[in-house]
Design a protein around this motif. Structure first.
Motif, PDB file in Angstrom:
ATOM      1  N   MET A   4       0.843  -1.183   0.000  1.00  0.00           N
ATOM      2  CA  MET A   4       0.000   0.000   0.000  1.00  0.00           C
ATOM      3  C   MET A   4       0.879   1.233   0.000  1.00  0.00           C
ATOM      4  O   MET A   4       1.830   1.342   0.759  1.00  0.00           O
ATOM      5  CB  MET A   4      -0.899   0.013   1.247  1.00  0.00           C
ATOM      6  CG  MET A   4      -1.589  -1.323   1.525  1.00  0.00           C
ATOM      7  SD  MET A   4      -2.748  -1.796   0.240  1.00  0.00           S
ATOM      8  CE  MET A   4      -4.079  -0.708   0.650  1.00  0.00           C
ATOM      9  N   ARG A   5       0.558   2.177  -0.856  1.00  0.00           N
ATOM     10  CA  ARG A   5       1.289   3.426  -0.904  1.00  0.00           C
ATOM     11  C   ARG A   5       0.294   4.565  -1.013  1.00  0.00           C
ATOM     12  O   ARG A   5      -0.865   4.363  -1.333  1.00  0.00           O
ATOM     13  CB  ARG A   5       2.231   3.454  -2.122  1.00  0.00           C
ATOM     14  CG  ARG A   5       3.234   2.306  -2.153  1.00  0.00           C
ATOM     15  CD  ARG A   5       4.255   2.549  -3.250  1.00  0.00           C
ATOM     16  NE  ARG A   5       5.217   1.458  -3.291  1.00  0.00           N
ATOM     17  CZ  ARG A   5       5.163   0.461  -4.147  1.00  0.00           C
ATOM     18  NH1 ARG A   5       4.178   0.406  -5.029  1.00  0.00           N
ATOM     19  NH2 ARG A   5       6.080  -0.487  -4.139  1.00  0.00           N
ATOM     20  N   VAL A 152      -1.862  -3.143  -9.798  1.00  0.00           N
ATOM     21  CA  VAL A 152      -3.223  -2.621  -9.782  1.00  0.00           C
ATOM     22  C   VAL A 152      -3.299  -1.542  -8.726  1.00  0.00           C
ATOM     23  O   VAL A 152      -2.776  -1.703  -7.611  1.00  0.00           O
ATOM     24  CB  VAL A 152      -4.259  -3.735  -9.497  1.00  0.00           C
ATOM     25  CG1 VAL A 152      -5.640  -3.130  -9.201  1.00  0.00           C
ATOM     26  CG2 VAL A 152      -4.362  -4.681 -10.679  1.00  0.00           C
ATOM     27  N   GLY A 153      -3.941  -0.437  -9.062  1.00  0.00           N
ATOM     28  CA  GLY A 153      -4.082   0.655  -8.114  1.00  0.00           C
ATOM     29  C   GLY A 153      -5.496   1.192  -8.082  1.00  0.00           C
ATOM     30  O   GLY A 153      -6.227   1.126  -9.080  1.00  0.00           O
ATOM     31  N   GLN A 165      -7.779   9.124  -1.225  1.00  0.00           N
ATOM     32  CA  GLN A 165      -6.874   8.116  -0.701  1.00  0.00           C
ATOM     33  C   GLN A 165      -6.531   7.129  -1.814  1.00  0.00           C
ATOM     34  O   GLN A 165      -7.324   6.919  -2.735  1.00  0.00           O
ATOM     35  CB  GLN A 165      -7.514   7.356   0.470  1.00  0.00           C
ATOM     36  CG  GLN A 165      -7.934   8.230   1.629  1.00  0.00           C
ATOM     37  CD  GLN A 165      -6.770   8.868   2.349  1.00  0.00           C
ATOM     38  OE1 GLN A 165      -5.796   8.186   2.695  1.00  0.00           O
ATOM     39  NE2 GLN A 165      -6.845  10.165   2.579  1.00  0.00           N
ATOM     40  N   ALA A 166      -5.346   6.502  -1.737  1.00  0.00           N
ATOM     41  CA  ALA A 166      -4.907   5.587  -2.786  1.00  0.00           C
ATOM     42  C   ALA A 166      -4.272   4.339  -2.200  1.00  0.00           C
ATOM     43  O   ALA A 166      -3.794   4.338  -1.055  1.00  0.00           O
ATOM     44  CB  ALA A 166      -3.918   6.285  -3.714  1.00  0.00           C
ATOM     45  N   ALA A 167      -4.261   3.280  -2.990  1.00  0.00           N
ATOM     46  CA  ALA A 167      -3.606   2.034  -2.598  1.00  0.00           C
ATOM     47  C   ALA A 167      -3.232   1.271  -3.857  1.00  0.00           C
ATOM     48  O   ALA A 167      -3.885   1.410  -4.897  1.00  0.00           O
ATOM     49  CB  ALA A 167      -4.534   1.178  -1.739  1.00  0.00           C
ATOM     50  N   VAL A 168      -2.170   0.468  -3.766  1.00  0.00           N
ATOM     51  CA  VAL A 168      -1.759  -0.366  -4.892  1.00  0.00           C
ATOM     52  C   VAL A 168      -1.396  -1.758  -4.393  1.00  0.00           C
ATOM     53  O   VAL A 168      -1.133  -1.967  -3.203  1.00  0.00           O
ATOM     54  CB  VAL A 168      -0.545   0.227  -5.651  1.00  0.00           C
ATOM     55  CG1 VAL A 168      -0.840   1.623  -6.157  1.00  0.00           C
ATOM     56  CG2 VAL A 168       0.708   0.223  -4.784  1.00  0.00           C
ATOM     57  N   VAL A 179      -7.826  -1.802   0.928  1.00  0.00           N
ATOM     58  CA  VAL A 179      -7.593  -0.436   1.382  1.00  0.00           C
ATOM     59  C   VAL A 179      -7.689  -0.436   2.901  1.00  0.00           C
ATOM     60  O   VAL A 179      -8.680  -0.892   3.469  1.00  0.00           O
ATOM     61  CB  VAL A 179      -8.616   0.544   0.783  1.00  0.00           C
ATOM     62  CG1 VAL A 179      -8.304   1.974   1.213  1.00  0.00           C
ATOM     63  CG2 VAL A 179      -8.632   0.432  -0.738  1.00  0.00           C
ATOM     64  N   ALA A 180      -6.664   0.070   3.571  1.00  0.00           N
ATOM     65  CA  ALA A 180      -6.589   0.027   5.029  1.00  0.00           C
ATOM     66  C   ALA A 180      -7.662   0.909   5.678  1.00  0.00           C
ATOM     67  O   ALA A 180      -8.081   1.933   5.117  1.00  0.00           O
ATOM     68  CB  ALA A 180      -5.204   0.488   5.489  1.00  0.00           C
TER      69      ALA A 180
END
Length: 228
Positions: A4-5, A152-153, A165-168, A179-180
């Motif tokens: 996750m970034r 995948v993001g 918010q973002a996650a990959v 997603v946290a």
């Protein structure tokens, strides 16, 4: 586990354009073997348009942008890409999904490089309508499980300014992205959207000694959701 970034995944390809000058030099003014090539085949499902794009830089991925000097040219499947002077890249728009295409670049000395780029499809899985903001969220996706050279993001945007918010994930075999909970807690209650990209970036088959990259990107239609 998924990686996750906080950086929006699907903006990676445009970061250099946003922060670098778009002043260009002529490709004939540099050593042809030191031209770094970047190819992208991107399908935007919301628009139903495929974008074929190519960047040429001197030396490396952050080098000076180059405008090709005749007879140098770049094509995809025999169709010429046009230079977009404002952004410093070459582009061809294609109606519908063009899931695979071969970029052909001829340098100023007549040497030819060909690279085929493939798009692997993705879409949102079932069960994403109302989302709780106090727990981690698993977002299933359709298409083949994630494989080597793929990422995948997702990019979540609520209705409040600054709550995106973002996650990959780059986990081989993944069929969902997580997603946290602490990220979802930052999203405002109410309607919002989730965006999702799948990017396939295998090594180029033909390039100069400076190297290059090639990516096939499938951008799913945004998902309308409600956060509570």
């Amino acid at each position: 586990d998924s990686i996750m970034r906080t950086t929006p995944f699907f903006l990676f390809a445009f970061t250099a354009l946003l922060f670098a000058s778009c002043q260009t030099e002529q490709s004939s003014d540099v050593n042809q073997d030191r031209i770094f090539t970047q190819y992208e085949l991107l399908y935007n499902a919301n628009e139903d348009i495929t974008y074929a794009r190519a960047w040429f830089r001197f030396g490396n991925a952050t080098g000076t942008l180059l405008e090709l000097s005749a007879p140098s040219q770049v094509e995809i499947d025999g169709q010429a890409l046009n230079f977009v002077a404002l952004l410093g890249y070459y582009e061809k728009k294609i109606a519908g999904l063009n899931s695979s295409g071969t970029f052909r670049w001829e340098d100023a000395e007549g040497k030819v490089f060909e690279n085929t780029i493939t798009i692997n499809p993705i879409d949102f899985g079932a069960g994403l309508d109302t989302i709780a903001r106090n727990a981690a969220l698993e977002i299933p996706f359709t298409g083949a499980p994630l494989a080597e050279h793929e990422i995948v993001g997702v990019w979540i945007n609520g209705e409040n300014e600054g709550d995106a918010q973002a996650a990959v994930t780059i986990e081989n075999g993944a069929t969902a992205i997580i997603v946290a909970a602490n990220k979802l807690a930052n999203v405002g209650a109410g309607p919002g959207k989730i965006y999702m990209d799948r990017r396939f970036t295998p090594p180029l088959s033909e390039s100069t000694s400076a190297g290059g990259t090639g990516s096939g990107v499938h951008r799913a239609k945004p998902k309308q959701v409600v956060f509570n």
